[in-house]
Design a protein around this motif. Structure first.
Motif, short mmCIF file in Angstrom:
data_model
loop_
_atom_site.label_atom_id
_atom_site.label_comp_id
_atom_site.label_asym_id
_atom_site.label_seq_id
_atom_site.Cartn_x
_atom_site.Cartn_y
_atom_site.Cartn_z
N ARG A 3 0.87 -0.85 0.21
CA ARG A 3 -0.02 0.17 0.23
C ARG A 3 0.80 1.58 0.00
O ARG A 3 1.00 1.70 1.14
CB ARG A 3 -0.77 -0.30 1.50
CG ARG A 3 -1.48 -1.21 1.00
CD ARG A 3 -2.61 -1.48 0.92
NE ARG A 3 -3.86 -0.27 0.58
CZ ARG A 3 -4.63 0.45 -0.91
NH1 ARG A 3 -4.81 -0.14 -1.57
NH2 ARG A 3 -5.12 1.41 -0.01
N PRO A 4 1.07 2.03 -0.84
CA PRO A 4 2.45 2.79 -1.43
C PRO A 4 2.33 3.92 -0.53
O PRO A 4 2.89 4.63 0.20
CB PRO A 4 2.15 2.82 -3.04
CG PRO A 4 1.85 1.91 -2.95
CD PRO A 4 0.90 1.37 -2.60
N GLU A 5 0.48 4.14 -0.53
CA GLU A 5 0.25 5.78 0.79
C GLU A 5 0.64 5.24 1.25
O GLU A 5 1.06 6.12 2.32
CB GLU A 5 -0.29 6.44 -0.12
CG GLU A 5 -1.23 7.57 0.69
CD GLU A 5 -0.06 8.83 -0.58
OE1 GLU A 5 -0.23 9.28 0.84
OE2 GLU A 5 0.64 8.41 -1.22
N LEU A 6 0.51 4.10 2.41
CA LEU A 6 0.31 3.49 3.95
C LEU A 6 1.83 3.89 3.88
O LEU A 6 2.31 4.39 4.64
CB LEU A 6 -0.20 2.71 4.49
CG LEU A 6 0.41 2.54 5.43
CD1 LEU A 6 -0.40 3.22 6.80
CD2 LEU A 6 -0.23 0.90 5.33
N ARG A 21 3.27 7.43 3.89
CA ARG A 21 2.97 8.51 5.52
C ARG A 21 3.83 7.98 6.74
O ARG A 21 3.82 8.12 7.33
CB ARG A 21 1.27 8.08 5.60
CG ARG A 21 0.57 9.43 4.11
CD ARG A 21 -0.31 9.07 4.45
NE ARG A 21 -1.22 10.18 3.35
CZ ARG A 21 -2.02 11.30 3.26
NH1 ARG A 21 -2.27 11.63 4.04
NH2 ARG A 21 -2.66 11.42 2.02
N GLY A 22 3.24 6.73 6.41
CA GLY A 22 4.05 6.28 7.85
C GLY A 22 5.67 6.32 7.81
O GLY A 22 6.04 5.68 8.49
N GLN A 23 6.35 5.99 6.60
CA GLN A 23 8.17 6.18 7.34
C GLN A 23 8.69 7.36 7.58
O GLN A 23 8.49 8.09 8.09
CB GLN A 23 8.44 6.07 5.20
CG GLN A 23 8.25 6.38 4.35
CD GLN A 23 9.08 8.21 4.14
OE1 GLN A 23 10.50 8.01 4.90
NE2 GLN A 23 8.90 8.82 3.33
N SER A 24 6.89 8.71 6.67
CA SER A 24 7.28 10.19 7.51
C SER A 24 6.80 9.79 8.99
O SER A 24 7.43 10.62 8.88
CB SER A 24 6.04 11.29 6.75
OG SER A 24 6.21 11.90 6.85
#
Length: 180
Positions: free
Chosen positions: A30-33, A36-39
């Motif tokens: 889930r690339p958007e997750l 955002r998660g890594q940010s």
């Protein structure tokens, strides 16, 4: 990898990390997750107002609470580098209360444990935390606990364990065959 997955990986490596964090193995589906998660993870790891030894202490308490072996494996070394005493790390690994000499470390340990045990903080604990860590420190401590709980759940559910050959600190047994 898709172009979007590759872009997330490049973003991660362009930031303060020198490698891709383990939960990205799952989040990249889930690339958007993942983005955002890594940010949020970059903030929780490198951007809070808490000293590194306090952040790492909170992460170890989180890893122990969740029984997250990879999280423990990765952050035990970081905690040692940051100055968390080896005896304190051993006590946390044994699920015991460590003998912490400085007031801030004791406060971080106690607050994170209470947060996991009761899902909140008593008024007395909150006031103690605010007096010792400040309002910003309290906000950042909750952010660290929340983010690393997310990481621990990801690592546990998708069975992302310690690297091959590394010691399994909590003895969860053999990894699932279908692990990521």
């Amino acid at each position: 990898m898709t172009d979007e997955q590759q872009a997330v990986c490049e973003e991660v490596l362009a930031g303060p990390r020198s490698r891709l964090p383990a939960p990205l193995r799952a989040w990249l589906f889930r690339p958007e997750l993942a983005r955002r998660g890594q940010s949020l993870g970059a903030y929780a790891r490198y951007g809070t107002c808490l000293a590194p030894h306090l952040s790492e202490l909170a992460i170890l308490v989180t890893a122990r609470f969740w029984g997250s072996e990879y999280e423990w494996h990765a952050h035990k070394t970081e905690a040692l580098k940051a100055g968390v005493p080896p005896a304190a790390i051993d006590a946390i690994e044994a699920d015991a209360v460590p003998d912490l000499e400085d007031q801030q470390s004791r406060c971080v340990h106690d607050l994170v444990r209470e947060l996991y045990a009761s899902r909140t903080l008593s008024e007395e604990s909150y006031r103690r935390g605010e007096a010792i860590l400040g309002r910003d420190g309290m906000i950042d401590l909750v952010a660290i606990a929340g983010y690393y709980s997310f990481v621990a759940m990801t690592l546990n559910v998708f069975d992302i364990g310690v690297p091959e050959g590394a010691e399994r600190p909590f003895g969860r047994g053999k990894a699932r065959a279908e692990a990521l």
